[in-house]
Scaffold this motif. Structure first.
Motif, PDB file in Angstrom:
ATOM      1  N   THR A  14       0.845  -1.202   0.000  1.00  0.00           N
ATOM      2  CA  THR A  14       0.000   0.000   0.000  1.00  0.00           C
ATOM      3  C   THR A  14       0.878   1.250   0.000  1.00  0.00           C
ATOM      4  O   THR A  14       0.630   2.194  -0.756  1.00  0.00           O
ATOM      5  CB  THR A  14      -0.912   0.005   1.242  1.00  0.00           C
ATOM      6  OG1 THR A  14      -1.648  -1.204   1.266  1.00  0.00           O
ATOM      7  CG2 THR A  14      -1.851   1.179   1.222  1.00  0.00           C
TER       8      THR A  14
ATOM      9  N   ARG B  60       3.965   1.455  -0.998  1.00  0.00           N
ATOM     10  CA  ARG B  60       4.644   1.495  -2.300  1.00  0.00           C
ATOM     11  C   ARG B  60       3.745   2.135  -3.361  1.00  0.00           C
ATOM     12  O   ARG B  60       4.174   2.999  -4.120  1.00  0.00           O
ATOM     13  CB  ARG B  60       4.979   0.063  -2.719  1.00  0.00           C
ATOM     14  CG  ARG B  60       5.456  -0.092  -4.149  1.00  0.00           C
ATOM     15  CD  ARG B  60       5.278  -1.533  -4.627  1.00  0.00           C
ATOM     16  NE  ARG B  60       3.867  -1.865  -4.779  1.00  0.00           N
ATOM     17  CZ  ARG B  60       3.399  -3.102  -4.877  1.00  0.00           C
ATOM     18  NH1 ARG B  60       4.221  -4.132  -4.811  1.00  0.00           N
ATOM     19  NH2 ARG B  60       2.112  -3.320  -5.023  1.00  0.00           N
ATOM     20  N   ASP B  61       2.472   1.733  -3.384  1.00  0.00           N
ATOM     21  CA  ASP B  61       1.573   2.216  -4.429  1.00  0.00           C
ATOM     22  C   ASP B  61       1.221   3.687  -4.263  1.00  0.00           C
ATOM     23  O   ASP B  61       0.747   4.315  -5.198  1.00  0.00           O
ATOM     24  CB  ASP B  61       0.292   1.371  -4.442  1.00  0.00           C
ATOM     25  CG  ASP B  61       0.551  -0.011  -5.009  1.00  0.00           C
ATOM     26  OD1 ASP B  61       1.641  -0.207  -5.583  1.00  0.00           O
ATOM     27  OD2 ASP B  61      -0.321  -0.886  -4.876  1.00  0.00           O
ATOM     28  N   ARG B  62       1.411   4.231  -3.078  1.00  0.00           N
ATOM     29  CA  ARG B  62       1.123   5.646  -2.865  1.00  0.00           C
ATOM     30  C   ARG B  62       2.381   6.494  -2.938  1.00  0.00           C
ATOM     31  O   ARG B  62       2.291   7.728  -2.884  1.00  0.00           O
ATOM     32  CB  ARG B  62       0.489   5.841  -1.485  1.00  0.00           C
ATOM     33  CG  ARG B  62      -0.906   5.284  -1.354  1.00  0.00           C
ATOM     34  CD  ARG B  62      -1.306   5.222   0.102  1.00  0.00           C
ATOM     35  NE  ARG B  62      -1.188   6.504   0.759  1.00  0.00           N
ATOM     36  CZ  ARG B  62      -2.223   7.313   1.009  1.00  0.00           C
ATOM     37  NH1 ARG B  62      -3.430   6.945   0.675  1.00  0.00           N
ATOM     38  NH2 ARG B  62      -2.039   8.466   1.611  1.00  0.00           N
TER      39      ARG B  62
ATOM     40  N   ARG C 138      -3.104   0.693  -8.804  1.00  0.00           N
ATOM     41  CA  ARG C 138      -2.518   1.054  -7.504  1.00  0.00           C
ATOM     42  C   ARG C 138      -3.560   1.101  -6.396  1.00  0.00           C
ATOM     43  O   ARG C 138      -3.234   0.951  -5.228  1.00  0.00           O
ATOM     44  CB  ARG C 138      -1.853   2.426  -7.602  1.00  0.00           C
ATOM     45  CG  ARG C 138      -0.605   2.335  -8.421  1.00  0.00           C
ATOM     46  CD  ARG C 138       0.250   3.547  -8.291  1.00  0.00           C
ATOM     47  NE  ARG C 138       1.238   3.497  -9.341  1.00  0.00           N
ATOM     48  CZ  ARG C 138       1.607   4.523 -10.058  1.00  0.00           C
ATOM     49  NH1 ARG C 138       1.089   5.708  -9.827  1.00  0.00           N
ATOM     50  NH2 ARG C 138       2.502   4.382 -10.999  1.00  0.00           N
ATOM     51  N   LYS C 139      -4.819   1.308  -6.801  1.00  0.00           N
ATOM     52  CA  LYS C 139      -5.867   1.363  -5.780  1.00  0.00           C
ATOM     53  C   LYS C 139      -6.201  -0.026  -5.239  1.00  0.00           C
ATOM     54  O   LYS C 139      -6.985  -0.143  -4.295  1.00  0.00           O
ATOM     55  CB  LYS C 139      -7.129   2.006  -6.370  1.00  0.00           C
ATOM     56  CG  LYS C 139      -6.961   3.449  -6.783  1.00  0.00           C
ATOM     57  CD  LYS C 139      -6.909   4.367  -5.585  1.00  0.00           C
ATOM     58  CE  LYS C 139      -8.295   4.865  -5.207  1.00  0.00           C
ATOM     59  NZ  LYS C 139      -8.229   5.759  -4.034  1.00  0.00           N
TER      60      LYS C 139
ATOM     61  N   THR D 159      -4.424  -1.822  -3.553  1.00  0.00           N
ATOM     62  CA  THR D 159      -3.939  -1.951  -2.178  1.00  0.00           C
ATOM     63  C   THR D 159      -4.595  -0.912  -1.271  1.00  0.00           C
ATOM     64  O   THR D 159      -4.198  -0.754  -0.125  1.00  0.00           O
ATOM     65  CB  THR D 159      -2.411  -1.769  -2.105  1.00  0.00           C
ATOM     66  OG1 THR D 159      -2.093  -0.509  -2.699  1.00  0.00           O
ATOM     67  CG2 THR D 159      -1.694  -2.884  -2.834  1.00  0.00           C
ATOM     68  N   ASP D 160      -5.565  -0.177  -1.813  1.00  0.00           N
ATOM     69  CA  ASP D 160      -6.199   0.880  -1.029  1.00  0.00           C
ATOM     70  C   ASP D 160      -7.678   0.556  -0.777  1.00  0.00           C
ATOM     71  O   ASP D 160      -8.013  -0.026   0.249  1.00  0.00           O
ATOM     72  CB  ASP D 160      -6.017   2.207  -1.765  1.00  0.00           C
ATOM     73  CG  ASP D 160      -6.599   3.371  -1.017  1.00  0.00           C
ATOM     74  OD1 ASP D 160      -7.027   3.184   0.126  1.00  0.00           O
ATOM     75  OD2 ASP D 160      -6.633   4.484  -1.580  1.00  0.00           O
TER      76      ASP D 160
END
Lengths: 501, 179
Positions: free
Chosen positions: A208, A210-212, B138-139, B141-142
């Protein structure tokens, strides 16, 4: 009393009482995450802490102090290695002093982390999700502090590898029938397994972050640590299996570790040590002290980083209840020891316990009893369990009491054993004291770094216990009535939704 | 239209119900090289996807067995064979005294096997994956939920698969991911 959930949430902007979720309503379970949060809110709250370019100034203050104390620890260890064990207050008859006391103290603190992450997981205690990462981190850092003491206590630190079954220049092997060697295996296994468990649980959260991430260094660092996790359900399936297996392995492990630590004492013949009650007594004390340390750390952290909606008052109250229960177990062990000393008819055993309560170390004994048995009694009262200031002060007193428990066990028994001609009174030197204080520097330095750079709350796990995480939300997840089932007898999701609507 | 460089399709959802329903649809359509991506463990998704139980527990059991045998063998060989260690006239090899260390080595090897086995079966670490080319992904993981179908799937058909995915309830976006 008993205000309903939507009402609590609607008061969010004006009234902070919604933060109190400790009222038990038999009809509905209290929410584990407050403030009507969404999954995105959880991500933003937790990642926001580590992404915020402005570190809270208090963090720098604490970090500066911790780093200085870590320097003190380094200096004291260097002094010890260059000079010898004589710089400590050890001498005949007390050959184990503060170093062993500190070792047992720190290992014990670690136990709460494993209890929260493994045992509460197996018992399906969902409230653990908000605090387990935090407590696991505490475990790792506490075990790191613990490991230092026996390692520097061996005297010739440069041959410390003789503790392990590694071929050495003497062509000798360690003695596997010695509890001290069992301890080497128990504590090193415990450190390794705790580290694996902690890291594995963090992989989805590292992904998470990493992705942000915006900054290239952060992208690379968290990218490598996340191992390329792509939230695949086929991966989650094995991840869950591995997590359950690790929890099932860590549960007997954590019980074994402090049992083995207690064997260091119980297998000897010293009065006051040679008792069968030691393993359960040590494990209960370890969990007691560990929860106290979790509370000591978590109360300021949740205030500084404004995490009251995720680490709720209910979490703190639950921990207070565990401290009450384990404190009572410890109290029971103290009284059982006294009873057995009298009932066994053994003159040395009887003397040892009278000496603990009324001899030269009576001051330490009564500090121990006051902090460990009397202080937790306030947790019978809900007002004290839910008052963060009182809870925090009580948790510190329990930490103090548990340190003294180990001091009483180690020092009072050794200082007056069988022969009055070989009695002595042990006092620490400044090196003992500064080494112990310095170990807090190591602990807090690691802990503060983790708070700044790591996911201190298990985001994936917290999201998983939110009501939105379960299908058919709004119907309490129950499906009754005539619902068509598929080949395996399971209700297809589509049919469930139609029933719900 | 898919190109030869296409990895496959990626559909996005914003809630668990739509994801589960979509997963059942894709499962029933007979796809094999497809996956769901969720920020946390979604209960019921394994069944909705038709995932078979993992063999990881057997690997961990094997690890535990290796640890146990290894722990006992280590103590026997070092203290009774290679360097006979006579302590207080006790037997050179006696199980009761060897249980604590054997227990710890059992747990140690089994626990390492749990992590290494999980990563190995999942083919991780794999720092690059075509799905990371999608910025939307990417979302995952959110707070978003995805279903991906690979172009390599034998049942994959650029038109038919797209139609199947477009018809899913609650679909937010549909994207073709480059490999």
């Amino acid at each position: 009393m008993g205000r309903s959930r939507p009402e609590l949430m609607s008061t969010r902007t004006t009234d902070l009482s919604y933060l109190n979720n400790t009222t038990d309503d038999p009809v509905s379970r209290p929410p584990l995450v407050l403030g009507g949060r969404t999954f995105g809110d959880v991500t933003n709250t937790v990642c926001g802490i580590i992404e915020n370019p402005k570190t809270p100034p208090l963090w720098y203050v604490f970090f500066g102090v911790s780093l200085s104390l870590l320097g003190v620890l380094g200096a004291m260890i260097a002094y010890l290695i260059f000079t010898g064990i004589g710089v400590w207050g050890l001498q005949s008859p007390v050959g184990w002093g503060w170093a062993i006391v500190n070792f047992v103290f720190w290992v014990g603190i670690g136990h709460a982390g494993t209890l929260i992450s493994a045992i509460l997981f197996l018992l399906r205690q969902k409230w653990r999700t908000s605090i387990n990462r935090f407590a696991e981190a505490m475990t790792i850092f506490a075990v790191a502090c613990a490991g230092i003491f026996p390692a520097i206590h061996v005297g010739r630190v440069w041959v410390v590898y003789w503790l392990f079954p590694i071929p050495n220049q003497m062509s000798m092997w360690p003695n596997f029938r010695s509890p001290l060697l069992w301890d080497v295996f128990a504590v090193s296994t415990y450190a390794t397994v705790s580290l694996l468990f902690w890291y594995m649980g963090m992989i989805p959260d590292l992904a998470t972050i990493r992705d942000r991430a915006k900054h290239p260094i952060r992208k690379i660092a968290y990218g490598i640590l996340a191992l390329g996790w792509r939230s695949s359900n086929r991966h989650w399936h094995r991840f869950e299996s591995a997590y359950l297996l690790l929890a099932a392995l860590a549960t007997p492990l954590v019980l074994s570790v402090h049992s083995v630590v207690s064997f260091d004492f119980a297998v000897s013949i010293i009065p006051g040590w040679h008792t069968t009650i030691f393993p359960p007594y040590f494990v209960a004390g370890a969990i007691f002290s560990g929860f106290a340390m979790v509370v000591t750390l978590i109360i300021p952290t949740r205030a500084i980083f404004k995490l009251e909606e995720i680490i709720t008052l209910r979490h703190l109250e639950n921990m207070a209840k565990i401290m009450l229960a384990t404190g009572m177990m410890v109290g029971l062990a103290y009284s059982t020891e006294f009873f057995m000393a009298w009932y066994s008819g053994n003159a040395y055993e009887g003397f040892t316990f009278l000496n603990r309560g009324f001899g030269p170390y009576a001051w330490a004994y009564w500090i121990m009893v006051s902090c460990n048995v009397i202080v937790p009694q306030i947790f019978w009262v809900k007002k004290f369990r839910t008052n963060v200031v009182i809870l925090w002060i009580a948790s510190i007193l329990i930490n103090v009491g548990m340190w003294f428990e180990r001091f009483v066990i180690v020092v009072s028994s050794l200082s007056r054993d069988f022969l009055p001609s070989s009695w002595g009174y042990y006092s620490p030197t400044f090196v003992d004291v500064l080494t112990f204080i310095g170990s807090f520097g190591l602990f807090f330095t690691l802990f503060l770094l983790f708070l700044r750079f790591g996911p201190m709350i298990g985001m994936a796990e917290v999201k998983g216990v939110m009501p939105e995480a379960h299908h058919g939300r709004g119907a309490h997840g129950d499906y009754h009535g005539d619902v068509p089932t598929d080949r395996d007898g399971h209700i297809p999701i589509k049919a469930k939704r139609e029933v719900v609507q | 239209m898919t190109t030869p460089e296409s990895y496959g399709y990626l559909v996005e959802f914003d809630n668990v119900d739509d994801l589960l329903e979509g997963a059942e649809t894709v499962r029933d359509a007979g796809y094999t090289l497809w996956d769901a991506h969720t920020p946390f463990v979604v209960h019921g998704l394994d069944r909705a996807m038709g995932i078979k139980p993992t063999k990881l527990p057997f690997l961990v059991l094997a690890g535990g067995a290796v640890g146990l045998v290894g722990g006992v063998a280590l103590q026997w060989w070092t203290n009774a064979v290679n360097y006979p260690f006579l302590i207080s006239g006790k037997p050179l090899f006696s199980l009761p005294a060897n249980i604590p260390v054997a227990f710890e080595t059992t747990i140690l090897v089994a626990a390492i096997m749990a992590l290494v086995g999980m990563l190995g079966l999942n083919r991780l670490p794999q720092l690059y994956h075509p799905l990371f080319n999608s910025s939307r992904f990417r979302k995952a993981t959110d707070d978003r939920f995805f279903i991906s179908i690979e172009a390599a799937d034998p049942k994959f058909d650029a038109e038919a698969t797209r139609e199947l995915l477009e018809a899913l309830d609650g679909r937010l976006t549909l994207e073709e991911v480059q490999s």
